[in-house]
Design an enzyme around this catalytic site. Sequence first.
Site, mmCIF file in Angstrom:
data_model
loop_
_atom_site.group_PDB
_atom_site.id
_atom_site.type_symbol
_atom_site.label_atom_id
_atom_site.label_comp_id
_atom_site.label_asym_id
_atom_site.label_seq_id
_atom_site.Cartn_x
_atom_site.Cartn_y
_atom_site.Cartn_z
ATOM 1 N N LEU A 118 50.454 26.016 45.539
ATOM 2 C CA LEU A 118 50.193 27.241 45.713
ATOM 3 C C LEU A 118 49.487 28.164 46.178
ATOM 4 C CD1 LEU A 118 52.456 28.087 42.409
ATOM 5 C CD2 LEU A 118 53.421 26.874 44.653
ATOM 6 N N GLY A 121 41.723 28.519 45.090
ATOM 7 C CA GLY A 121 40.862 29.566 44.410
ATOM 8 C C GLY A 121 39.705 28.628 44.679
ATOM 9 N N PHE A 123 37.708 27.369 42.625
ATOM 10 C CA PHE A 123 36.950 26.527 41.976
ATOM 11 C C PHE A 123 38.581 25.409 41.286
ATOM 12 C CE2 PHE A 123 34.147 29.109 40.557
ATOM 13 C CZ PHE A 123 32.846 29.334 41.359
ATOM 14 N N GLY A 124 39.416 25.562 42.608
ATOM 15 C CA GLY A 124 40.310 24.759 42.113
ATOM 16 C C GLY A 124 41.340 25.275 42.863
ATOM 17 N N VAL A 126 46.129 25.273 42.663
ATOM 18 C CA VAL A 126 47.125 25.587 41.910
ATOM 19 C C VAL A 126 48.677 24.994 42.209
ATOM 20 C CG1 VAL A 126 48.373 27.139 40.899
ATOM 21 C CG2 VAL A 126 45.811 28.334 41.169
ATOM 22 N N ASP A 237 36.561 39.279 36.309
ATOM 23 C CA ASP A 237 36.576 39.326 37.695
ATOM 24 C C ASP A 237 38.506 40.007 38.191
ATOM 25 O OD1 ASP A 237 36.243 37.741 40.228
ATOM 26 O OD2 ASP A 237 37.069 36.160 39.592
#
Length: 469
Positions: A118, A121, A123-124, A126, A237
């Site tokens: 999807l 980000g 740090f990873g 999705v 954030d």
Amino acid sequence: TSTSFERHQLRSWYFNSSLESRPPPPPAPSSSPRPSSGVIAGAAAGATMFLVLLFAAAAALLVRRRRRQNIMEMEEDYTDSEDEGEPMTEIEMGTGPRRFPYHELVGATKNFTAEEKLGQGGFGAVYRGYLREPAGLAVAIKRLESSMQGKKEYKSEIKVISRLRHRNLVRLIGWCHGRDQELMLVYELMPNRSLDIHLHGKGTFLTWPMRMKILLELGSALLYLHEEWEQCVLHRDIKPSNVMLDESFGAKLGDFGLARLVDHAAGMQTMTAVSGTPGYLDPECVCTGRASAESDMYSFGVVLLEVACGRRPMSIIAADQDQHKNGGVFRLVEWAWELYGRGAILEAADERLNGSYNTVEVERVMVVGLWCAHPNPAARPSIRTAMATLQPKVNQACCELPVLPSKMPMPMYAPLSPPLTSGNVAGVSSSSSSTVQSLALTDVVGMSSMSTSTTSSKTSSSLLKHHHT
């Protein structure tokens, strides 16, 4: 003879028979019968089976004990020392999120195939997935990096969001972690993805009523975090890419990887590293290292302006288009404040709306956005005051629009942290380009140095006075 009697006496007896006599039966045995070979074999098999089961039970107990010890060691590795060292196993005792086995999440995402991805980000990545239990439940699985920052976000996310319950917060369904496995978080799937996609990407065009609804629901989530829960939750954030939209474009705030819990009386927490996204990050956080509810309000104010204006908070502009002479960087807050000072705030409204909006609401949203993004944290409203101003009720004089200075004031705080270095800005989100990051950090450092050299100070009330030039 009637009275006479005769007595006879038998002297001997003899009997002789012509029949054959039977032999006497054999005497009864004096000891038990000797066991058969089948009985012996059965007893031996039973004893062997008993020994096998005994050794199997002992081995299972040993493996279970070793696994429990490994889990305890692993939980200690993932325990956040900043949060009083509470192990995440305590969460499993509740009725909230649950722990998923690694193989189940691999199967849910078809081994993390590209078509199920999807987004990416800071740090990873999705991925979309479908769980077996509950059958066919659609979820979003966040696959975090196994870096130090990724582990911090993972711990913070589980510790904070697993305890929160609000209709405008993304629900955490579960998590998965192992010593040699990746860190994964499982959320409810939001069909319409993030607000950022619809504002700046190839998403659905958002009408003004849709935008106003999203902003009010985002404010409702922030009100719950700041004032209505048992502790004050600093999100740290807030930005459109963290505002998720459900099937009816209802807003839910997500991504609590940078969140922190503070007591309501404390109101502020000093951070060891700068964390946030340039453009949405309160300049005070960069210069002083302090995070507070006011810094969340700064981010909320920028989002209000972004939704109303349809422009990102920071962007690179060509040299021939640079009207502000500020290094070729467009800054939304400064641009909107300049229009406000000229009495032309409605000129900042998103041109794509083509005038199809409530002018009173648009003006109210943008003025409240500037108020929340005020350079002086003490002059910013609380989320409760901001929400009351965004949706005023009859006879509520306290909810009138504030009168802001015609020119954007200079920040009024002194840095308490060591000078900004490359080491203590590592937590800044990588969602923006590195060029924008460096320009943003240079800008806030410049603002800090200017503010520290200024000897004059003003109170919060004086900063809200409007002086027309």
